[in-house]
Design a protein around this motif. Structure first.
Motif, mmCIF file in Angstrom:
data_model
loop_
_atom_site.group_PDB
_atom_site.id
_atom_site.type_symbol
_atom_site.label_atom_id
_atom_site.label_comp_id
_atom_site.label_asym_id
_atom_site.label_seq_id
_atom_site.Cartn_x
_atom_site.Cartn_y
_atom_site.Cartn_z
ATOM 1 N N UNK A 92 0.841 -1.206 0.000
ATOM 2 C CA UNK A 92 0.000 0.000 0.000
ATOM 3 C C UNK A 92 0.876 1.255 0.000
ATOM 4 N N UNK A 93 1.914 1.245 0.809
ATOM 5 C CA UNK A 93 2.794 2.411 0.882
ATOM 6 C C UNK A 93 3.457 2.687 -0.458
ATOM 7 N N UNK A 97 2.583 6.022 -2.624
ATOM 8 C CA UNK A 97 3.670 6.956 -2.935
ATOM 9 C C UNK A 97 3.823 7.135 -4.436
ATOM 10 N N UNK A 98 3.747 6.040 -5.173
ATOM 11 C CA UNK A 98 3.982 6.096 -6.625
ATOM 12 C C UNK A 98 2.953 6.944 -7.360
ATOM 13 N N UNK A 99 1.742 7.055 -6.826
ATOM 14 C CA UNK A 99 0.712 7.841 -7.509
ATOM 15 C C UNK A 99 0.735 9.314 -7.133
ATOM 16 N N UNK A 163 2.092 -1.494 -12.365
ATOM 17 C CA UNK A 163 0.973 -1.310 -13.296
ATOM 18 C C UNK A 163 -0.239 -0.739 -12.570
ATOM 19 N N UNK A 164 -0.484 -1.205 -11.360
ATOM 20 C CA UNK A 164 -1.600 -0.677 -10.574
ATOM 21 C C UNK A 164 -1.401 0.810 -10.287
ATOM 22 N N UNK A 165 -0.182 1.188 -9.972
ATOM 23 C CA UNK A 165 0.093 2.604 -9.701
ATOM 24 C C UNK A 165 -0.197 3.458 -10.934
ATOM 25 N N UNK A 175 -8.647 7.380 -4.541
ATOM 26 C CA UNK A 175 -8.884 6.661 -3.292
ATOM 27 C C UNK A 175 -9.592 5.343 -3.508
ATOM 28 N N UNK A 176 -10.654 5.357 -4.298
ATOM 29 C CA UNK A 176 -11.399 4.126 -4.571
ATOM 30 C C UNK A 176 -10.538 3.137 -5.346
ATOM 31 N N UNK A 177 -9.793 3.637 -6.334
ATOM 32 C CA UNK A 177 -8.936 2.746 -7.131
ATOM 33 C C UNK A 177 -7.840 2.123 -6.273
ATOM 34 N N UNK A 178 -7.306 2.884 -5.329
ATOM 35 C CA UNK A 178 -6.297 2.349 -4.414
ATOM 36 C C UNK A 178 -6.902 1.246 -3.563
ATOM 37 N N UNK A 179 -8.106 1.474 -3.042
ATOM 38 C CA UNK A 179 -8.759 0.448 -2.213
ATOM 39 C C UNK A 179 -9.058 -0.808 -3.028
ATOM 40 N N UNK A 180 -9.513 -0.636 -4.265
ATOM 41 C CA UNK A 180 -9.785 -1.791 -5.117
ATOM 42 C C UNK A 180 -8.495 -2.565 -5.396
#
Length: 193
Positions: A92-93, A97-99, A163-165, A175-180
């Motif tokens: 998560x960290x 951070x990357x985004x 890739x997620x970042x 925020x929602x995309x991070x939680x998903x």
């Protein structure tokens, strides 16, 4: 002699700080060495003396960004004594951070484009992936992680995080995309438990 080493260090720190601001705001291609040197109140000669080129300066900036992310990931992961939670907190960290705008452009967009994929991957392996592999190795030694090939899992998870970042950074709701993303990563990692 000591004063000149201190002066050189201060010059390097100043140039990296100013360049980071420019690379973040304008991207690598649109950043001007003349403007970076002027804002740092230094000459282009000083910039070339310490970094050799714009690419050399960018590499120093990227290295500082990666070191900063590594410290952030370690600090977040160390908030728990549970190795699984450390892994999730670290993932998560990293993604969080990357985004961040002051990191995303340098780390994920310009990094691979400017330095080339192989150089960027090598730097990533020396920083983020090294910490990730160490955590996975610790978990495997303590039998919290199934016996799986650690290099494969490390590269797979690192690629998923990168890739997620990129995806999260382009999202309308970060925020929602991070939680998903964290939900999927957690589900994925439970398969190795």
């Amino acid at each position: 002699m000591k004063r000149s080493k201190d002066d050189a260090y201060e010059t390097i720190v100043t140039l990296v700080s100013v360049a980071r601001k420019h690379f973040t705001e304008y991207g690598y291609a649109q950043s001007s060495l003349e403007e970076i040197a002027a804002e740092a109140k230094l000459t282009r000669g000083a910039l070339y003396h310490h970094f050799g080129s714009k690419k050399g300066l960018f590499q120093a900036v990227l290295e500082s960004v990666q070191a900063e992310i590594g410290q952030h990931v370690e600090a977040e992961a160390s908030k728990s004594d549970d190795v699984w939670e450390q892994l999730i907190l670290g993932c998560r960290a990293f993604v969080s951070a990357a985004v961040e705008p002051q990191i995303r452009q340098i780390l994920l967009i310009d990094g691979p484009a400017v330095l080339g994929w192989e150089a960027w991957r090598r730097m990533d392996e020396e920083n983020s992936m090294r910490h990730l592999r160490e955590q996975l190795e610790l978990m495997q030694r303590q039998e919290y992680l199934k016996p799986v090939p650690l290099d494969a899992v490390t590269h797979f998870l690192s690629g998923a995080l990168n890739e997620s970042a990129l995806w999260i950074a382009q999202s309308q709701d970060v925020g929602q995309s991070l939680e998903e993303t964290m939900s999927v990563i957690t589900l994925f990692l439970k398969g190795f438990n």
